[in-house]
Design a protein around this motif. Structure first.
Motif, mmCIF file in Angstrom:
data_model
loop_
_atom_site.group_PDB
_atom_site.id
_atom_site.type_symbol
_atom_site.label_atom_id
_atom_site.label_comp_id
_atom_site.label_asym_id
_atom_site.label_seq_id
_atom_site.Cartn_x
_atom_site.Cartn_y
_atom_site.Cartn_z
ATOM 1 N N MET A 1 0.721 -0.948 0.004
ATOM 2 C CA MET A 1 -0.040 -0.041 -0.093
ATOM 3 C C MET A 1 0.797 1.152 0.067
ATOM 4 O O MET A 1 0.569 2.022 -0.563
ATOM 5 N N LEU A 2 1.887 1.198 0.848
ATOM 6 C CA LEU A 2 2.913 2.268 0.735
ATOM 7 C C LEU A 2 3.514 2.718 -0.372
ATOM 8 O O LEU A 2 3.666 3.779 -0.879
ATOM 9 N N ALA A 3 4.149 1.545 -1.099
ATOM 10 C CA ALA A 3 4.826 1.676 -2.307
ATOM 11 C C ALA A 3 3.945 1.960 -3.423
ATOM 12 O O ALA A 3 4.255 2.977 -4.455
ATOM 13 N N ARG A 4 2.374 1.600 -3.390
ATOM 14 C CA ARG A 4 1.679 1.977 -4.460
ATOM 15 C C ARG A 4 1.344 3.575 -4.293
ATOM 16 O O ARG A 4 1.394 4.268 -5.228
ATOM 17 N N ALA A 6 3.166 5.927 -2.868
ATOM 18 C CA ALA A 6 4.600 6.697 -3.295
ATOM 19 C C ALA A 6 4.806 6.577 -4.592
ATOM 20 O O ALA A 6 5.037 7.817 -5.293
ATOM 21 N N ALA A 7 4.409 5.433 -5.338
ATOM 22 C CA ALA A 7 4.621 5.567 -6.744
ATOM 23 C C ALA A 7 3.724 6.574 -7.440
ATOM 24 O O ALA A 7 4.089 7.054 -8.333
ATOM 25 N N ARG A 8 2.358 6.558 -6.977
ATOM 26 C CA ARG A 8 1.340 7.286 -7.858
ATOM 27 C C ARG A 8 1.505 8.951 -7.247
ATOM 28 O O ARG A 8 1.212 9.622 -8.016
ATOM 29 N N GLY A 10 4.287 10.242 -6.260
ATOM 30 C CA GLY A 10 5.598 10.833 -6.619
ATOM 31 C C GLY A 10 6.663 11.100 -5.613
ATOM 32 O O GLY A 10 7.634 11.739 -5.665
ATOM 33 N N VAL A 11 6.050 10.954 -4.359
ATOM 34 C CA VAL A 11 6.947 10.868 -3.171
ATOM 35 C C VAL A 11 7.997 9.689 -2.887
ATOM 36 O O VAL A 11 7.866 8.760 -3.642
ATOM 37 N N GLU A 12 9.181 10.025 -2.349
ATOM 38 C CA GLU A 12 10.366 9.020 -2.417
ATOM 39 C C GLU A 12 9.894 7.984 -1.238
ATOM 40 O O GLU A 12 9.436 8.434 -0.442
ATOM 41 N N LEU A 13 9.727 6.586 -1.677
ATOM 42 C CA LEU A 13 9.343 5.743 -0.819
ATOM 43 C C LEU A 13 10.079 5.549 0.506
ATOM 44 O O LEU A 13 9.352 5.315 1.460
ATOM 45 N N ASP A 14 11.267 5.379 0.448
ATOM 46 C CA ASP A 14 12.038 5.342 1.950
ATOM 47 C C ASP A 14 11.661 6.508 2.818
ATOM 48 O O ASP A 14 11.231 6.076 4.044
ATOM 49 N N ALA A 15 11.439 7.573 2.388
ATOM 50 C CA ALA A 15 11.337 8.898 3.280
ATOM 51 C C ALA A 15 9.993 8.625 3.789
ATOM 52 O O ALA A 15 9.447 8.852 4.721
ATOM 53 N N PHE A 16 8.721 8.300 2.801
ATOM 54 C CA PHE A 16 7.542 8.098 3.238
ATOM 55 C C PHE A 16 7.424 7.153 4.174
ATOM 56 O O PHE A 16 6.641 7.415 5.122
ATOM 57 N N THR A 17 7.853 5.892 3.752
ATOM 58 C CA THR A 17 7.807 4.649 4.794
ATOM 59 C C THR A 17 8.213 5.222 6.278
ATOM 60 O O THR A 17 7.899 4.791 7.230
ATOM 61 N N GLU A 18 9.567 5.708 6.353
ATOM 62 C CA GLU A 18 10.039 6.328 7.726
ATOM 63 C C GLU A 18 8.905 7.352 8.146
ATOM 64 O O GLU A 18 8.807 7.219 9.612
ATOM 65 N N ALA A 19 8.341 8.224 7.474
ATOM 66 C CA ALA A 19 7.420 9.175 8.199
ATOM 67 C C ALA A 19 6.142 8.252 8.566
ATOM 68 O O ALA A 19 5.491 8.609 9.851
ATOM 69 N N ALA A 20 5.809 7.414 7.734
ATOM 70 C CA ALA A 20 4.696 6.325 8.151
ATOM 71 C C ALA A 20 4.736 5.746 9.447
ATOM 72 O O ALA A 20 4.033 5.704 10.292
ATOM 73 N N ALA A 21 6.157 5.133 9.799
ATOM 74 C CA ALA A 21 6.485 4.550 10.867
ATOM 75 C C ALA A 21 6.433 5.488 12.105
ATOM 76 O O ALA A 21 5.992 4.946 13.254
ATOM 77 N N VAL A 22 6.977 6.688 11.847
ATOM 78 C CA VAL A 22 6.835 7.731 13.058
ATOM 79 C C VAL A 22 5.500 8.053 13.297
ATOM 80 O O VAL A 22 5.077 7.857 14.737
#
Length: 93
Positions: A1-4, A6-8, A10-22
């Motif tokens: 879900m996060l990868a999808r 991020a891809a749609r 245009g955000v960077e996946l790693d940064a978005f995943t870290e923000a989601a974890a926080v």
């Protein structure tokens, strides 16, 4: 879900995943506090049964490297919600 997302978006996946974890860690800490309050203040001990699941989610969130400091703090100051801990919370009614 996060990868999808991020891809749609245009955000960077790693940064978005870290923000989601926080954000998830913050929310799970808040939920644990709310469930404890519902038991102690409002006399609703059934919410304590959900603490182990929320704790497991929290520990998973805190496994992210940027949250290592928070993980150390939480594991030092907040005991896992094992049965004896939940009984102690419930006894405070």
């Amino acid at each position: 879900m996060l990868a999808r997302y991020a891809a749609r978006s245009g955000v960077e996946l790693d940064a978005f995943t870290e923000a989601a974890a926080v954000l998830a860690a913050q929310r799970n800490l808040k939920i644990m506090g709310l469930f404890t309050r519902l038991c102690r203040r409002d006399g609703k001990p059934r919410y304590l049964g959900y603490l182990p699941r929320v704790w497991a989610l929290l520990i998973g969130d805190l496994a992210r490297p940027p949250l290592a400091g928070l993980r150390a703090f939480v594991t030092r100051h907040a005991p896992p919600p094992e049965p004896a801990i939940r009984a102690r919370i419930e006894a405070a009614l």
